[in-house]
Design a protein around this motif. Structure first.
Motif, mmCIF file in Angstrom:
data_model
loop_
_atom_site.group_PDB
_atom_site.id
_atom_site.type_symbol
_atom_site.label_atom_id
_atom_site.label_comp_id
_atom_site.label_asym_id
_atom_site.label_seq_id
_atom_site.Cartn_x
_atom_site.Cartn_y
_atom_site.Cartn_z
ATOM 1 N N LEU A 56 0.871 -1.139 0.054
ATOM 2 C CA LEU A 56 0.145 0.105 -0.064
ATOM 3 C C LEU A 56 0.830 1.282 0.216
ATOM 4 O O LEU A 56 0.537 2.387 -0.649
ATOM 5 C CB LEU A 56 -1.026 -0.026 1.220
ATOM 6 N N LEU A 57 1.728 1.381 0.905
ATOM 7 C CA LEU A 57 2.919 2.485 0.801
ATOM 8 C C LEU A 57 3.361 2.682 -0.603
ATOM 9 O O LEU A 57 3.552 3.705 -0.976
ATOM 10 C CB LEU A 57 3.954 2.260 1.837
ATOM 11 N N ALA A 62 3.811 5.762 -5.661
ATOM 12 C CA ALA A 62 3.809 5.645 -7.149
ATOM 13 C C ALA A 62 2.607 6.627 -7.531
ATOM 14 O O ALA A 62 3.101 7.418 -8.544
ATOM 15 C CB ALA A 62 3.416 4.235 -7.668
ATOM 16 N N GLU A 63 1.771 6.718 -6.896
ATOM 17 C CA GLU A 63 0.494 7.689 -7.281
ATOM 18 C C GLU A 63 1.030 9.103 -6.958
ATOM 19 O O GLU A 63 0.611 10.071 -7.893
ATOM 20 C CB GLU A 63 -0.695 7.339 -6.548
ATOM 21 N N ILE A 64 1.961 9.543 -6.123
ATOM 22 C CA ILE A 64 2.214 10.817 -5.726
ATOM 23 C C ILE A 64 3.167 11.220 -6.801
ATOM 24 O O ILE A 64 3.084 12.272 -7.389
ATOM 25 C CB ILE A 64 2.851 10.742 -4.303
ATOM 26 N N THR A 132 -8.089 6.489 2.332
ATOM 27 C CA THR A 132 -9.082 5.927 3.027
ATOM 28 C C THR A 132 -9.338 4.524 2.516
ATOM 29 O O THR A 132 -9.719 3.729 3.321
ATOM 30 C CB THR A 132 -10.274 6.935 2.807
ATOM 31 N N TRP A 133 -9.449 4.111 1.171
ATOM 32 C CA TRP A 133 -9.877 2.772 0.526
ATOM 33 C C TRP A 133 -8.348 2.025 1.190
ATOM 34 O O TRP A 133 -9.048 0.747 1.414
ATOM 35 C CB TRP A 133 -9.539 3.105 -1.051
ATOM 36 N N SER A 134 -7.324 2.302 1.242
ATOM 37 C CA SER A 134 -6.276 1.459 1.876
ATOM 38 C C SER A 134 -6.485 1.182 3.122
ATOM 39 O O SER A 134 -6.335 0.183 3.709
ATOM 40 C CB SER A 134 -4.992 2.230 1.571
ATOM 41 N N ALA A 135 -6.968 2.353 4.000
ATOM 42 C CA ALA A 135 -7.203 2.010 5.520
ATOM 43 C C ALA A 135 -8.281 0.885 5.737
ATOM 44 O O ALA A 135 -8.061 0.213 6.438
ATOM 45 C CB ALA A 135 -7.545 3.384 5.856
ATOM 46 N N SER A 136 -9.311 1.011 4.787
ATOM 47 C CA SER A 136 -10.409 0.071 4.649
ATOM 48 C C SER A 136 -9.893 -1.297 4.606
ATOM 49 O O SER A 136 -10.343 -2.383 5.219
ATOM 50 C CB SER A 136 -11.576 0.347 3.882
ATOM 51 N N LEU A 137 -8.966 -1.749 3.700
ATOM 52 C CA LEU A 137 -8.505 -2.990 3.320
ATOM 53 C C LEU A 137 -7.656 -3.292 4.566
ATOM 54 O O LEU A 137 -7.799 -4.281 4.969
ATOM 55 C CB LEU A 137 -7.615 -2.864 2.002
ATOM 56 N N THR A 138 -6.796 -2.343 4.933
ATOM 57 C CA THR A 138 -6.060 -2.744 6.203
ATOM 58 C C THR A 138 -6.812 -3.085 7.439
ATOM 59 O O THR A 138 -6.329 -4.091 8.206
ATOM 60 C CB THR A 138 -4.980 -1.667 6.744
#
Length: 153
Positions: A56-57, A62-64, A132-138
């Motif tokens: 995720l990090l 990569a998106e940044i 937020t999407w990443s936090a949800s999966l985590t």
């Protein structure tokens, strides 16, 4: 009567929408594959969570960089805007500004001016949604781990 919107506005909007689309698709594909991998692997709890967090990090990084590259591209045309506080625009400067925008940290030492502000505004919203999407999966993965711990005597 609507005000006349010049072609430079449309270039900024178009490039911004393209970058947002690429970032969202990238995020979806990585999360989808990561979720499938975690469901089928026989890793222990710690390696599962560490794998999740590192993937995720790196995806967010990569998106940044994607937004930073897009900003550098747009800033090659002076009519599209500039960055106050920056004399010579470099890739690392646009990536730095991208990171502070994506994470909504916003130090304020660099400020977009002109049409490029639209890119940074959409980046902020996109970053908020993707983090937020990443936090949800985590959370889902941690919840599975915690439920498994309760079942073990």
């Amino acid at each position: 009567m609507l005000p006349d919107i010049d072609s430079f506005h449309w270039i900024t909007v178009g490039v911004s929408c393209l970058i947002v689309a690429i970032a969202v698709i990238l995020h979806y594909e990585v999360l989808s594959r990561l979720h499938r991998f975690l469901d089928t692997t026989r890793m222990g709890d710690r390696p599962r969570i560490l794998t999740l967090i590192f993937v995720l990090l790196f995806t967010h990084i990569a998106e940044i960089w994607l937004f930073g590259l897009g900003a550098l591209y747009l800033l090659q045309t002076p009519e599209l805007g500039g960055i106050a506080g920056m004399q010579n625009i470099t890739l690392f400067d646009t990536v730095y500004l991208s990171a502070t925008t994506y994470t909504t940290l916003g130090y304020g030492d660099l400020t977009p001016t002109g049409n490029i502000r639209f890119l940074y505004g959409t980046e902020s919203l996109t970053g908020l949604v993707l983090v937020t999407w990443s936090a949800s999966l985590t959370f889902i993965e941690l919840q599975r781990q915690w439920q498994g711990m309760r079942r073990k005597p």
